[in-house]
Design a protein around this motif. Structure first.
Motif, short mmCIF file in Angstrom:
data_model
loop_
_atom_site.label_atom_id
_atom_site.label_comp_id
_atom_site.label_asym_id
_atom_site.label_seq_id
_atom_site.Cartn_x
_atom_site.Cartn_y
_atom_site.Cartn_z
N THR A 208 33.28 -8.21 -24.74
CA THR A 208 33.87 -7.17 -23.90
C THR A 208 34.99 -7.78 -23.06
OG1 THR A 208 31.75 -6.03 -23.74
CG2 THR A 208 33.44 -5.44 -22.12
N PRO A 209 36.25 -7.37 -23.24
CA PRO A 209 37.33 -7.93 -22.42
C PRO A 209 37.09 -7.67 -20.94
CG PRO A 209 38.22 -6.70 -24.30
CD PRO A 209 36.75 -6.41 -24.24
N ARG A 210 37.39 -8.65 -20.10
CA ARG A 210 37.25 -8.45 -18.66
C ARG A 210 38.35 -7.52 -18.17
NH1 ARG A 210 33.90 -11.67 -15.68
NH2 ARG A 210 35.30 -11.61 -13.87
N PRO A 211 38.03 -6.61 -17.23
CA PRO A 211 38.99 -5.59 -16.83
C PRO A 211 40.12 -6.15 -15.95
CG PRO A 211 37.00 -5.43 -15.51
CD PRO A 211 36.72 -6.46 -16.56
N VAL A 212 41.27 -5.51 -16.02
CA VAL A 212 42.43 -5.86 -15.19
C VAL A 212 43.04 -4.56 -14.67
CG1 VAL A 212 42.92 -7.97 -16.46
CG2 VAL A 212 44.00 -5.83 -17.16
N ASP A 332 41.40 -14.37 -14.19
CA ASP A 332 41.11 -13.46 -13.09
C ASP A 332 41.21 -14.14 -11.74
OD1 ASP A 332 40.69 -11.52 -14.95
OD2 ASP A 332 38.51 -11.50 -14.81
N MET A 333 41.11 -15.46 -11.72
CA MET A 333 41.29 -16.20 -10.46
C MET A 333 42.76 -16.39 -10.12
SD MET A 333 38.51 -19.27 -10.86
CE MET A 333 36.92 -19.00 -11.64
N ASN A 387 45.55 -8.79 -11.82
CA ASN A 387 44.10 -8.80 -11.77
C ASN A 387 43.54 -7.86 -10.71
OD1 ASN A 387 44.08 -10.87 -13.77
ND2 ASN A 387 44.48 -12.40 -12.17
N LEU A 388 42.23 -7.64 -10.75
CA LEU A 388 41.58 -6.71 -9.82
C LEU A 388 41.74 -7.15 -8.37
CD1 LEU A 388 38.23 -6.05 -11.75
CD2 LEU A 388 40.30 -4.66 -11.76
N ASN A 389 41.90 -8.46 -8.14
CA ASN A 389 42.03 -8.96 -6.77
C ASN A 389 43.47 -9.10 -6.32
OD1 ASN A 389 42.85 -11.30 -8.17
ND2 ASN A 389 40.78 -12.14 -8.13
N GLY A 390 44.41 -8.60 -7.11
CA GLY A 390 45.82 -8.63 -6.73
C GLY A 390 46.57 -9.85 -7.19
N THR A 391 45.88 -10.85 -7.75
CA THR A 391 46.57 -12.03 -8.27
C THR A 391 47.14 -11.74 -9.66
OG1 THR A 391 44.54 -12.92 -9.27
CG2 THR A 391 45.03 -13.56 -6.99
#
Length: 619
Positions: A208-212, A332-333, A387-391
């Protein structure tokens, strides 16, 4: 990790027992206990497997460990979760097998060979990390938000995140200090009032691809330091590339160079079905190599997944997905990650073997009909993302392909070409001639020119695209001329065409050919690559003027004009680019001398002749 199954512990498990065994394929008859892609534990030893087919008559699983010793009637227990890997501190510098079992830890328990049914935690659950907690009580957090950091290696800061899909208000946060990956760092209360503990580690299903938030436009090159790639066939950060080639053409060595020298923050190297001695070489070389940017061992930013050819065939498929999941986690980091898959052909062969055991209808050359969709699903997980955290981060995928007999028309190579935008075709003739990297400039291509040219123009040199185009044109013209040379030789060619052959030779041997064992040639920065291209084309222009003045190419060869530039890659260190000025002066001096000598030569007039359809000169 699950322990060995005790039949007497849970009486109900006896209803789900092995009905048939066909290599790594195991079936359970008359059951509705399992769901598609669920991770299961098979047999008394609790072998790791995955459900791949469900019907009213039987459920089929593929087992990622050696099934020797399994018997009919042994239990099969579902985990209730998809086949997943553990993501957290401790991944970096580690060596895993295809299902994220750490090989060093397994060696301590079973020796040099992996014991069947051996269960070892993917990450060290006893090791404590020096954690800085970023979240505070009362903060509202969501999936992807960074809640803590710790120095995973001297080069990589690990940024622990809230698992995707989880959000809420922080009700408790730990103090800065030392924690294991299983200890809670924060507790959050979701919208339904349910409290959740968040640790340094999390689980994620590998398929499952990690979401962005979104995919971003590709605009930066993956700088490799390999001139034939950076200058002629660039790869983008977040892009995809294939390196096809037959046996002995240098696929693995080319990927080693990219893994060592690319400017990615993190490298994930997946040895999928490769020979054990090649993986040993990777481990030895990576352990000794020093990262030029940090002067630290390159293993500080490298993850190795070793699934050699003698390991269970089903685990080859899992190794690719394990590698891309680890790459997405670090993306994601906010890191730029390069994934090296060596080789996807072995992965496709594993698909073919499993498909055959399932008695599925074969497609071309026996590969399953879903081979293209599997390749597409893998390569489409590359990209530059918000990414979900804005990076922002990226995953670049570089896959080796091993066509049998160097036949690029076989299904894996052809289907891979459909889904990658950079194709670095290795040539057996070049490899046997000791021309490395053995990338054939006539059959290779890159579709990233338009995406990356603005970067090159702004950050390297405005003339970069023009120089690349001129060099490719000369190489293409040389290929056409070689057909004539094979028939009638070079003597009858006009000097203009002889000059093309000489400049093309300089490009091939002095620019495209690279020595991985030379300190200044194994990695070449873009600035030096640009200056090398400039001076080669400067030599072309100056010698072309001499040809127009009817100076024979043989005189230029005797003066050493061309051989001098072939050696410049060794004679000009990467940190002394000012030495190029001396080369320009030498070219000007020699060309002026040749022109003057020709004008002063008695009877220096020349007769125009025609050869090969173009005018030329002879004395």
């Amino acid at each position: 990790m699950a322990s060995k199954v005790d039949r007497n512990e849970v009486p109900t498990i006896l209803k789900d027992v092995i009905h048939s065994i066909n290599g790594p394929v195991v079936t359970v008859a008359n059951t509705s206990s399992f769901r598609m892609m669920e991770m299961v534990h098979v047999g008394d030893a609790g072998l790791v497997g995955e459900v791949i087919s469900v019907s009213s008559a039987a459920t089929t699983m593929q087992v990622y460990e050696n099934t020797t010793g399994l018997t009919i009637g042994q239990p099969v227990v579902g985990s209730g979760a998809l086949l997943s890997v553990t993501l957290g501190p401790g991944i970096m510098k580690n060596i895993f097998d295809g299902i994220e079992r750490p090989l060093p830890a397994m060696e301590t328990q079973s020796g040099a060979f992996i014991a069947t049914g051996l269960h070892v935690a993917s990450l060290d659950e006893a090791l404590q990390w020096d954690v800085t907690v970023k979240a505070a009580v009362g903060d509202t957090v969501k999936g992807g938000d960074i809640i803590a950091t710790c120095p995973e290696t001297p080069l990589i800061e690990h940024r622990s995140m809230v698992p995707p899909g989880l959000s809420g208000t922080v009700s408790w946060a730990a103090e800065n200090g030392s924690y294991t990956i299983t200890q809670p760092i924060i507790k959050l209360v979701d919208a339904d009032g349910v409290e959740h503990e968040v640790c340094l580690a999390q689980r994620w299903p590998i398929k499952t691809p990690r979401p962005v938030v979104q995919r971003e436009v590709i605009a930066r090159p993956l700088v490799t330091g390999q001139r034939v790639i950076d200058a002629l066939f660039p790869i983008a950060k977040g892009g995809t590339a294939a390196i096809p080639g037959g046996f002995g053409t240098g696929k693995t060595m080319t990927q080693h160079q990219l893994a060592k020298w690319s400017d990615a923050d993190i490298v994930v190297y997946v040895g999928c079905g490769e020979r054990g001695n090649e993986m040993t070489q990777v481990l030895e070389e990576f352990g000794e190599l020093i990262d030029p940017k940090s002067n630290r061992p390159i293993t500080d930013r490298t993850v190795l997944i070793a699934n050699t050819s003698n390991m269970p065939v089903a685990a080859r498929e899992a190794s690719i997905y394990t590698g891309i999941t680890l790459a997405e986690y670090y993306r994601d980091m906010g890191y730029d990650v390069a994934l090296m898959a060596d080789s996807t052909s072995r992965w496709a062969e594993a698909l073919r073997e499993i498909s055959g055991r399932l008695e599925e209808m074969p497609a071309e050359e026996g590969f399953p009909a879903y081979l293209p969709s599997r390749l597409a699903g893998f390569y489409e997980r590359a990209g530059t993302t918000l990414n979900l955290n804005g990076t922002s981060g990226s995953v670049s995928i570089i896959g080796a392909v091993s066509p049998q007999g160097s036949d690029f028309s076989e299904p894996v190579t052809q289907n891979t070409k459909r889904f990658v935008r950079c194709f670095l075709a290795l040539d057996k003739a070049l490899a046997y001639a000791r021309h490395y990297p053995a990338i054939n400039w006539n059959t290779s291509y890159s579709e990233y020119y338009e995406d990356l040219d603005p970067y090159y123009i702004q950050n390297v040199g405005k003339d970069w695209p023009t120089l690349r185009g001129r060099m490719l044109a000369l190489l293409n013209e040389e290929t056409s001329l070689q057909e004539i040379v094979k028939l009638i030789g070079t003597d009858v060619l006009p000097d203009g065409q002889k000059l093309t052959l000489e400049i093309a030779r300089v490009i091939r041997t002095g620019f495209l050919q690279q020595n991985a064992y030379h300190a200044d040639d194994t990695f070449v920065p873009l600035e030096k690559q640009l200056m090398m291209m400039r001076i080669i084309m400067y030599l072309h222009d100056k010698t072309h003027q001499l040809v127009e003045k009817e100076v024979p190419v043989s005189a230029m060869q005797a003066a050493g004009l061309f051989d001098k530039l072939v050696k410049m890659k060794y004679e000009i260190p990467n940190d002394h680019l000012e030495l190029f000025d001396d080369y320009y002066k030498d070219i000007d001096t020699i060309c002026s001398k040749l022109a003057a000598e020709h004008e002063d030569r008695p009877g220096g007039k020349t007769l125009q002749v025609v050869a090969g359809g173009k005018s030329g000169t002879t004395t």
